[in-house]
Design a protein around this motif. Structure first.
Motif, PDB file in Angstrom:
ATOM      1  N   ARG A   1       1.215  11.962  -8.782  1.00 28.44           N
ATOM      2  CA  ARG A   1       0.065  12.806  -8.435  1.00 28.44           C
ATOM      3  C   ARG A   1      -0.034  13.987  -9.391  1.00 28.44           C
ATOM      4  NH1 ARG A   1       1.881  11.472  -3.154  1.00 28.44           N
ATOM      5  NH2 ARG A   1       3.048  13.442  -2.988  1.00 28.44           N
TER       6      ARG A   1
ATOM      7  N   VAL B   1      -1.402  12.794 -12.711  1.00 28.36           N
ATOM      8  CA  VAL B   1      -2.856  12.608 -12.672  1.00 28.36           C
ATOM      9  C   VAL B   1      -3.562  13.959 -12.766  1.00 28.36           C
ATOM     10  CG1 VAL B   1      -4.788  11.884 -11.213  1.00 28.36           C
ATOM     11  CG2 VAL B   1      -2.766  10.416 -11.417  1.00 28.36           C
TER      12      VAL B   1
ATOM     13  N   SER C   1       0.810  -1.222   0.000  1.00 23.57           N
ATOM     14  CA  SER C   1       0.000   0.000   0.000  1.00 23.57           C
ATOM     15  C   SER C   1       0.840   1.267   0.000  1.00 23.57           C
ATOM     16  CB  SER C   1      -0.947   0.006   1.198  1.00 23.57           C
ATOM     17  OG  SER C   1      -0.214  -0.088   2.409  1.00 23.57           O
TER      18      SER C   1
ATOM     19  N   HIS D   1       0.649   2.949  -3.504  1.00 26.12           N
ATOM     20  CA  HIS D   1      -0.667   3.137  -4.103  1.00 26.12           C
ATOM     21  C   HIS D   1      -0.838   4.588  -4.540  1.00 26.12           C
ATOM     22  CE1 HIS D   1      -4.878   2.355  -4.915  1.00 26.12           C
ATOM     23  NE2 HIS D   1      -5.156   3.511  -4.342  1.00 26.12           N
ATOM     24  N   TYR D   2      -1.569   4.778  -5.608  1.00 26.46           N
ATOM     25  CA  TYR D   2      -2.028   6.115  -6.000  1.00 26.46           C
ATOM     26  C   TYR D   2      -3.374   5.932  -6.699  1.00 26.46           C
ATOM     27  CZ  TYR D   2      -0.574   5.049 -10.798  1.00 26.46           C
ATOM     28  OH  TYR D   2      -0.451   4.478 -12.047  1.00 26.46           O
ATOM     29  N   SER D   3      -4.167   6.977  -6.729  1.00 23.62           N
ATOM     30  CA  SER D   3      -5.492   6.908  -7.333  1.00 23.62           C
ATOM     31  C   SER D   3      -5.423   7.388  -8.778  1.00 23.62           C
ATOM     32  CB  SER D   3      -6.481   7.779  -6.550  1.00 23.62           C
ATOM     33  OG  SER D   3      -6.634   7.279  -5.231  1.00 23.62           O
ATOM     34  N   LEU D   4      -6.000   6.590  -9.669  1.00 25.29           N
ATOM     35  CA  LEU D   4      -5.961   6.918 -11.085  1.00 25.29           C
ATOM     36  C   LEU D   4      -7.364   6.840 -11.687  1.00 25.29           C
ATOM     37  CD1 LEU D   4      -4.168   7.474 -13.604  1.00 25.29           C
ATOM     38  CD2 LEU D   4      -4.238   5.000 -14.019  1.00 25.29           C
ATOM     39  N   PRO D   5      -7.892   7.946 -12.203  1.00 20.79           N
ATOM     40  CA  PRO D   5      -9.180   7.889 -12.899  1.00 20.79           C
ATOM     41  C   PRO D   5      -9.068   6.986 -14.129  1.00 20.79           C
ATOM     42  CG  PRO D   5      -8.576  10.161 -12.369  1.00 20.79           C
ATOM     43  CD  PRO D   5      -7.366   9.316 -12.112  1.00 20.79           C
TER      44      PRO D   5
ATOM     45  N   PRO E   1      -0.572   1.166 -10.058  1.00 23.73           N
ATOM     46  CA  PRO E   1      -0.395   1.281  -8.605  1.00 23.73           C
ATOM     47  C   PRO E   1       0.014  -0.062  -8.009  1.00 23.73           C
ATOM     48  CG  PRO E   1      -2.493   2.243  -9.302  1.00 23.73           C
ATOM     49  CD  PRO E   1      -1.951   1.511 -10.476  1.00 23.73           C
TER      50      PRO E   1
END
Length: 340
Positions: free
Chosen positions: A320, A323, A4, A7-11, A298
């Motif tokens: 980041r 993104v 974790s 991790h990163y958030s990707l649309p 991720p």
């Protein structure tokens, strides 16, 4: 270290479904590993980041049409993804079906091709093909381009060329060394005219490159083996560059893994065989001074390698930013240039 941590958030809309046109039209995010500074540029700006005498190291593996479609002799649909060609008639493959195939079962593939399941080896199957046609020719005739699972479409005719580097030579990969997809012949000529040198290694990328890490402590993860060749000529070119104080630039994470495998005894030497090297933060790099790479999934081993090279905080900050700036991600996406 925990999975974790990477991790990163990707649309989903930022996952590139098609390649840029032309090849050099991608964006390029430049990360200085020392300061963490970022610059938004274009891939066509790459020559300005290089100097006469720099050595680019490329992976000249060639992607094979490794995805096979058909039915089991019992009638159910089946999809096979060739991991490795074993000899003229046999392959090692992942097989997807409603029920796992059993040894002796026949797979009725497109083009009136029949394959038989010989054995199961872990998550892979050994398949043998009927007839006298070499399996490499069978794949070229009926195989589909093995686009990654996050490209949510069927392969098209132009994928045969675009999911392949312009310098690909040695057949054996089932996934492209994607950092190299941005180069076209004109860019390579321009770099030669600048006296930027090129060397080549061969690492046949396996389907395992897309396998997720299934353990929380990443140190317990084990990589799939991939075949690799680093020649004496490549070692001599790299050695000469290092001796002269010139930079060595790895074009892709596969090149980085190849070079570090060949240098595991403390000095770079020719290597031919398999590699299971897993590079994550804390690793001491021995060869490359800069890395050209795409944006990776991720919590993936490839992202961990980039974090090891450019610094975890730096790289995750860069992701980041990418993104927020709507860069295109993954195999057909944009690129990063990272210095140590």
């Amino acid at each position: 270290m925990h999975k974790s941590d990477f991790h990163y958030s990707l649309p989903p809309e930022l996952i590139a479904q098609h390649p840029a046109s032309p090849r050099t039209a991608s964006r390029l995010l430049v990360l200085d590993g020392g300061s963490g500074s970022l610059r938004d540029q274009r891939f066509t700006d790459l020559p300005a980041l290089l100097q006469a005498g720099d050595l680019l190291v490329f992976n000249d593996t060639r992607v094979i049409p490794a995805r096979l479609l058909g039915r089991k002799d019992s009638g159910g649909r089946v999809e096979a993804l060739v991991e490795r060609v074993l000899d003229a008639r046999r392959v090692l493959a992942q097989v997807r079906a409603s029920k796992p195939p059993r040894p002796g079962q026949k797979l009725m593939l497109e083009g009136d091709v029949t394959a038989e399941v010989l054995d199961r080896v872990g998550e892979f199957y050994v398949l043998t093909f009927d007839g006298n046609t070499p399996v490499t020719e069978v794949l070229e005739r009926i195989g589909h381009v093995p686009l990654p699972p996050y490209i949510e479409r069927l392969d098209a005719a132009d994928d045969r060329a675009r999911y392949q580097t312009v310098y690909a030579r040695h057949r054996g990969a089932v996934a492209a060394p994607t950092a190299g997809l941005h180069f076209d012949d004109a860019m390579l000529v321009r770099l030669r005219e600048m006296n930027v040198h090129s060397a080549f290694v061969t690492l046949h990328v396996g389907a395992g490159t897309f396998q997720p890490i299934r353990v929380d402590d990443i140190r317990a993860h084990r990589m799939h083996a991939e075949t690799l060749r680093v020649t004496q000529a490549a070692c001599d070119q790299i050695g000469a560059a290092k001796k002269a104080g010139r930079r060595v630039v790895a074009v892709g994470t596969t090149v980085m893994r190849a070079l570090e495998t060949a240098a595991r005894d403390g000095h770079l030497a020719p290597y031919e065989g398999e590699t299971e090297i897993f590079i994550y933060p804390g690793y001491h790099f021995q060869v490359a001074d800069a890395l050209l790479t795409n944006f990776h999934l991720p919590e993936s081993t490839l992202l961990m390698l980039v974090c090891a090279f450019g610094g975890t905080a730096n790289v995750l900050k860069a992701y980041r930013h990418a993104v927020e700036s709507k860069y295109r991600f993954y195999s057909y996406g944009d690129a990063m240039f990272v210095t140590r």
